[in-house]
Design a protein around this motif. Structure first.
Motif, PDB file in Angstrom:
ATOM      1  N   THR A 188       0.836  -1.206   0.000  1.00 21.05           N
ATOM      2  CA  THR A 188       0.000   0.000   0.000  1.00 21.05           C
ATOM      3  C   THR A 188       0.871   1.257   0.000  1.00 21.05           C
ATOM      4  O   THR A 188       0.555   2.255  -0.659  1.00 21.05           O
ATOM      5  N   VAL A 189       1.976   1.212   0.738  1.00 23.00           N
ATOM      6  CA  VAL A 189       2.922   2.337   0.721  1.00 23.00           C
ATOM      7  C   VAL A 189       3.409   2.592  -0.694  1.00 23.00           C
ATOM      8  O   VAL A 189       3.452   3.740  -1.165  1.00 23.00           O
ATOM      9  N   ALA A 190       3.780   1.525  -1.391  1.00 19.85           N
ATOM     10  CA  ALA A 190       4.265   1.687  -2.770  1.00 19.85           C
ATOM     11  C   ALA A 190       3.175   2.251  -3.668  1.00 19.85           C
ATOM     12  O   ALA A 190       3.433   3.119  -4.520  1.00 19.85           O
ATOM     13  N   THR A 191       1.956   1.778  -3.497  1.00 13.57           N
ATOM     14  CA  THR A 191       0.842   2.300  -4.293  1.00 13.57           C
ATOM     15  C   THR A 191       0.627   3.789  -4.009  1.00 13.57           C
ATOM     16  O   THR A 191       0.392   4.589  -4.924  1.00 13.57           O
ATOM     17  N   ALA A 192       0.720   4.151  -2.727  1.00 10.78           N
ATOM     18  CA  ALA A 192       0.544   5.561  -2.368  1.00 10.78           C
ATOM     19  C   ALA A 192       1.638   6.423  -2.996  1.00 10.78           C
ATOM     20  O   ALA A 192       1.359   7.512  -3.517  1.00 10.78           O
ATOM     21  N   LEU A 193       2.874   5.952  -2.983  1.00  5.99           N
ATOM     22  CA  LEU A 193       3.964   6.740  -3.556  1.00  5.99           C
ATOM     23  C   LEU A 193       3.852   6.823  -5.079  1.00  5.99           C
ATOM     24  O   LEU A 193       4.260   7.826  -5.676  1.00  5.99           O
ATOM     25  N   GLU A 194       3.299   5.807  -5.709  1.00  2.04           N
ATOM     26  CA  GLU A 194       3.033   5.909  -7.147  1.00  2.04           C
ATOM     27  C   GLU A 194       2.014   7.010  -7.424  1.00  2.04           C
ATOM     28  O   GLU A 194       2.161   7.809  -8.366  1.00  2.04           O
ATOM     29  N   ALA A 195       0.973   7.076  -6.591  1.00  3.60           N
ATOM     30  CA  ALA A 195      -0.035   8.130  -6.748  1.00  3.60           C
ATOM     31  C   ALA A 195       0.563   9.499  -6.452  1.00  3.60           C
ATOM     32  O   ALA A 195       0.254  10.496  -7.124  1.00  3.60           O
ATOM     33  N   VAL A 196       1.434   9.566  -5.457  1.00  2.00           N
ATOM     34  CA  VAL A 196       2.092  10.835  -5.122  1.00  2.00           C
ATOM     35  C   VAL A 196       2.927  11.326  -6.298  1.00  2.00           C
ATOM     36  O   VAL A 196       2.896  12.519  -6.653  1.00  2.00           O
ATOM     37  N   ALA A 197       3.681  10.421  -6.914  1.00  2.00           N
ATOM     38  CA  ALA A 197       4.506  10.826  -8.052  1.00  2.00           C
ATOM     39  C   ALA A 197       3.644  11.372  -9.185  1.00  2.00           C
ATOM     40  O   ALA A 197       3.995  12.363  -9.839  1.00  2.00           O
ATOM     41  N   ARG A 198       2.481  10.743  -9.425  1.00  2.00           N
ATOM     42  CA  ARG A 198       1.598  11.219 -10.497  1.00  2.00           C
ATOM     43  C   ARG A 198       1.040  12.604 -10.190  1.00  2.00           C
ATOM     44  O   ARG A 198       1.025  13.484 -11.052  1.00  2.00           O
ATOM     45  N   ASP A 238      12.260  26.220  -7.884  1.00  2.00           N
ATOM     46  CA  ASP A 238      12.526  24.828  -8.242  1.00  2.00           C
ATOM     47  C   ASP A 238      11.786  23.830  -7.355  1.00  2.00           C
ATOM     48  O   ASP A 238      12.100  22.642  -7.359  1.00  2.00           O
ATOM     49  N   HIS A 239      10.804  24.289  -6.573  1.00  2.00           N
ATOM     50  CA  HIS A 239      10.119  23.362  -5.667  1.00  2.00           C
ATOM     51  C   HIS A 239       9.409  22.250  -6.441  1.00  2.00           C
ATOM     52  O   HIS A 239       9.461  21.079  -6.027  1.00  2.00           O
ATOM     53  N   GLY A 240       8.770  22.590  -7.533  1.00  2.00           N
ATOM     54  CA  GLY A 240       8.090  21.567  -8.317  1.00  2.00           C
ATOM     55  C   GLY A 240       9.061  20.552  -8.888  1.00  2.00           C
ATOM     56  O   GLY A 240       8.828  19.335  -8.832  1.00  2.00           O
ATOM     57  N   ILE A 241      10.175  21.024  -9.432  1.00  2.00           N
ATOM     58  CA  ILE A 241      11.188  20.129  -9.990  1.00  2.00           C
ATOM     59  C   ILE A 241      11.756  19.231  -8.899  1.00  2.00           C
ATOM     60  O   ILE A 241      11.915  18.020  -9.070  1.00  2.00           O
ATOM     61  N   GLY A 271      12.227  13.910  -6.136  1.00  2.00           N
ATOM     62  CA  GLY A 271      12.119  13.139  -4.911  1.00  2.00           C
ATOM     63  C   GLY A 271      11.015  12.096  -4.969  1.00  2.00           C
ATOM     64  O   GLY A 271      11.224  10.942  -4.572  1.00  2.00           O
ATOM     65  N   ALA A 272       9.840  12.492  -5.445  1.00  2.00           N
ATOM     66  CA  ALA A 272       8.712  11.570  -5.478  1.00  2.00           C
ATOM     67  C   ALA A 272       8.982  10.402  -6.423  1.00  2.00           C
ATOM     68  O   ALA A 272       8.644   9.244  -6.123  1.00  2.00           O
ATOM     69  N   HIS A 273       9.590  10.666  -7.566  1.00  2.00           N
ATOM     70  CA  HIS A 273       9.912   9.592  -8.510  1.00  2.00           C
ATOM     71  C   HIS A 273      10.920   8.625  -7.894  1.00  2.00           C
ATOM     72  O   HIS A 273      10.786   7.404  -8.025  1.00  2.00           O
ATOM     73  N   ALA A 274      11.947   9.174  -7.238  1.00  2.00           N
ATOM     74  CA  ALA A 274      12.962   8.313  -6.630  1.00  2.00           C
ATOM     75  C   ALA A 274      12.369   7.483  -5.500  1.00  2.00           C
ATOM     76  O   ALA A 274      12.683   6.290  -5.356  1.00  2.00           O
ATOM     77  N   ALA A 275      11.507   8.094  -4.683  1.00  2.00           N
ATOM     78  CA  ALA A 275      10.872   7.369  -3.582  1.00  2.00           C
ATOM     79  C   ALA A 275       9.973   6.264  -4.113  1.00  2.00           C
ATOM     80  O   ALA A 275       9.954   5.141  -3.587  1.00  2.00           O
ATOM     81  N   GLY A 288      17.909  19.584  -1.241  1.00  2.00           N
ATOM     82  CA  GLY A 288      17.140  20.750  -0.834  1.00  2.00           C
ATOM     83  C   GLY A 288      16.395  20.552   0.468  1.00  2.00           C
ATOM     84  O   GLY A 288      16.392  19.479   1.073  1.00  2.00           O
ATOM     85  N   THR A 289      15.719  21.610   0.878  1.00  2.00           N
ATOM     86  CA  THR A 289      14.959  21.556   2.123  1.00  2.00           C
ATOM     87  C   THR A 289      13.838  20.536   2.037  1.00  2.00           C
ATOM     88  O   THR A 289      13.619  19.754   2.965  1.00  2.00           O
ATOM     89  N   SER A 290      13.112  20.515   0.920  1.00  2.00           N
ATOM     90  CA  SER A 290      11.985  19.587   0.815  1.00  2.00           C
ATOM     91  C   SER A 290      12.460  18.142   0.840  1.00  2.00           C
ATOM     92  O   SER A 290      11.796  17.268   1.398  1.00  2.00           O
ATOM     93  N   GLY A 291      13.630  17.862   0.246  1.00  2.00           N
ATOM     94  CA  GLY A 291      14.157  16.506   0.288  1.00  2.00           C
ATOM     95  C   GLY A 291      14.456  16.062   1.703  1.00  2.00           C
ATOM     96  O   GLY A 291      14.144  14.930   2.105  1.00  2.00           O
ATOM     97  N   ALA A 292      15.071  16.964   2.483  1.00  2.00           N
ATOM     98  CA  ALA A 292      15.377  16.639   3.879  1.00  2.00           C
ATOM     99  C   ALA A 292      14.097  16.424   4.679  1.00  2.00           C
ATOM    100  O   ALA A 292      14.004  15.494   5.490  1.00  2.00           O
TER     101      ALA A 292
END
Length: 580
Positions: free
Chosen positions: A366-376, A396-399, A404-408, A439-443
């Motif tokens: 379910t975590v993986a499914t959630a992160l797939e949805a987050v990336a989209r 660059d926050h969107g980039i 980060g979301a794709h890598a996660a 960046g800050t968001s990554g941390a």
């Protein structure tokens, strides 16, 4: 405009690879950046510098004899991750300690401080000197809040020369701190820079106008004025910097190093015209000029702009500034012969998958499914998040969220494929998000995912109360890590209401799907409410009232992700839409 790239997402990796090949006389590439290709006859203290890419010759171009021993190279305008810092520092260490030095930006401070704490825990003697030379980014009396721009070079050069002379770590830290205390800079821009694949610059300056007090990450200036003549710009630079003479320095007879820095697309010939008047004005005040530098010393991709830095010398600083150095981007004199060697990479981030229960493995899916949805959802809103960040940040926050979301997502998929439980899947995702986004968001997102995972564990399928405790732990961890509080106009303004609402609803007996959805609505309302706030922390702080009227991009992206995860939870419970 940046024209030459392949896939924008691969730009930094390909750039570092090409740089290391072209500069193999000086550097060798390792995970996270570069280290020297040669070493001195006797071990020395190691200077490790770093930050986001896009600033060449900072930071990789300053690695070599007489300067840095290693450079941590993050993504474009994004701080490197703590893992990258640890890898470069451990690889560069010669057993006499490591000094970390970098510009004072929130993301860099978060990641470098985390790495320093972990390295110290492992037994290394590690110190930090942040660079705070930009006079426009905070007032006198609050110098510790200032950001680092082209003055990075003076601090790095002095520290590197001290290493080369055999100073111990206390001594290297001392002279680096004094160089920072005696360095002042001011920058201007005539136009913003454009990242690879972007269809517009990170900020724009009206025709005939000049932004004053800019950063080096595409942030807009703090003030604006008509473009002066070259002599007029020199007068602006000198007059403002002479208002900021360090304590204990008398102008008459003072010795100073001027650095006139081009930020990417202002030509050397233009800089020389400006420097002509800088040199004259300083001389008229009775100031002796020592070894000036004019050229590209710390750039901002293709930004049209320049900055003037003044390093106020004493005898020791002058000796260290004028000492030999030989790097790809900065050379002076003749250094001692170096012995070429192959670095032994010391990467401590091997990911493992341990035992887990079937229930936790189901939760990990379910975590993986959630992160797939987050990336989209991040992909869909990346441009909007970038526009919000342009108002008072670097755009660059969107980039960064996409990276980060794709890598996660990919890391969680891989962990689930290896039989990981929920905590392990979240930990792998956290480390990947931090490494790729920086960046800050990554941390912050790495902190959120790790804190949540530590409560959930790998043994049982968590209940609603467990998830509420995990979210509360994540909220506490982010506040402790980043020092932000509600009202600072950061992601915390959405995280805390989300956590509080989730805990209250679950405490009242609501099911997880309903409680999470209600908490996501609270996060969205809180994120929207940040539009009325004035930023008091992070890069946006320097732009003060400019942030009023625009919601914080980190709070917006957090609320967006919470809403997306609500749909996943509803689907998993069989009570909501089935297309997520």
């Amino acid at each position: 405009m940046t024209r030459l790239f392949n896939e924008p997402g691969d730009f930094v990796d390909e750039m570092i690879s090409g740089f290391a090949a072209a500069a193999s006389r000086w550097v060798q590439q390792i995970p996270g950046g570069v280290v020297r290709a040669g070493r001195s006859a006797a071990p020395t203290v190691s200077l490790v510098i770093g930050g986001g890419s896009g600033h060449y010759p900072a930071f990789g171009g300053l690695v070599g004899p007489g300067l840095a021993h290693g450079a941590v190279m993050g993504n474009l305008f994004a701080s490197p991750s703590a893992h990258q810092v640890r890898t470069v520092a451990r690889t560069a260490d010669q057993g006499r300690g490591v000094l970390l030095s970098y510009g004072n930006y929130a993301g860099d401070v978060l990641h470098f401080d985390e790495a320093q704490a972990e390295l110290r825990e492992a037994g290394m003697d590690v110190r930090t000197v942040t660079v705070t030379d930009d006079i426009f980014s905070a007032p006198k009396g609050e110098e510790h809040k200032r950001r680092g721009i082209a003055g990075d070079l003076t601090v790095f050069k002095v520290a590197g020369a001290a290493c080369e002379e055999g100073y111990d770590l206390d001594g290297v830290e001392r002279v680096a701190s004094r160089a920072n205390d005696r360095t002042r800079s001011l920058g201007v821009a005539f136009g913003g820079c454009t990242l690879p694949g972007a269809d517009a610059p990170l900020f724009e300056v009206p025709e005939g106008r000049m932004a004053v007090g800019l950063g080096i990450h595409g942030e807009p200036g703090i003030d604006e004025m008509d473009i002066p003549t070259a002599a007029g710009l020199a007068e602006l630079f000198v007059s403002r910097l002479l208002e900021e003479v360090p304590d204990g320095v008398a102008l008459e007879g003072a010795r100073v190093v001027p650095l006139l820095n081009g930020l990417g697309s202002v030509k050397y010939e233009e800089l020389f015209v400006v420097y002509r008047t800088v040199h004259q004005l300083l001389g008229e005040r009775g100031i002796s000029i020592v070894d000036p530098e004019v050229g590209e010393l710390c750039t901002s991709f293709d930004m049209a702009g320049c900055s003037l830095t003044l390093l106020w010398l004493d005898d020791e600083l002058e000796r260290l500034w004028t000492a030999p150095a030989d790097t790809p981007g900065f050379r002076r004199g003749q250094v001692a012969e170096q012995q070429r060697f192959d670095a032994e990479v010391k990467d401590d981030a091997e990911e493992t998958v341990g035992r887990s229960s079937a229930e936790s493995r189901a939760c990990a899916a379910t975590v993986a499914t959630a992160l797939e949805a987050v990336a989209r959802i991040v992909d869909e809103h990346a441009d909007e998040l970038g526009r919000l960040d342009q108002v008072a940040g670097d755009g660059d926050h969107g980039i960064g969220m996409q990276r980060g979301a794709h890598a996660a997502r990919d890391a969680a998929r891989a962990a689930v494929g290896q039989g990981a439980g929920a905590e392990t899947a979240l930990r792998h995702a956290a480390n990947a998000w931090s490494d790729r986004a920086g960046g800050t968001s990554g941390a912050i997102w790495a902190t959120i995912l790790k804190a949540l995972g530590s409560v959930i564990g790998d043994e049982a399928r968590p209940g609603a109360e467990d998830l509420a405790r995990g979210v509360s732990a994540a909220s506490d961890a982010v506040m402790a890590f980043g020092k932000a509080k509600v009202g600072d106009k950061t992601m915390i303004d959405a995280i805390v209401p989300f956590s509080d609402e989730l805990s209250a609803r679950i405490g009242d007996g609501q099911g997880l799907a309903e409680a999470w959805s209600g908490a996501a609505s609270a996060a969205t309302a809180a994120a929207d409410a940040t539009a009325a706030m004035k930023a008091t922390l992070g890069r946006a702080r320097a732009h003060g009232d400019k942030s009023v009227g625009t919601p914080d991009p980190g709070a917006v992206s957090f609320a967006l992700i919470c809403t997306t995860v609500a749909d996943v939870i509803s689907s998993a419970a069989g009570t909501g839409p089935q297309d997520h």
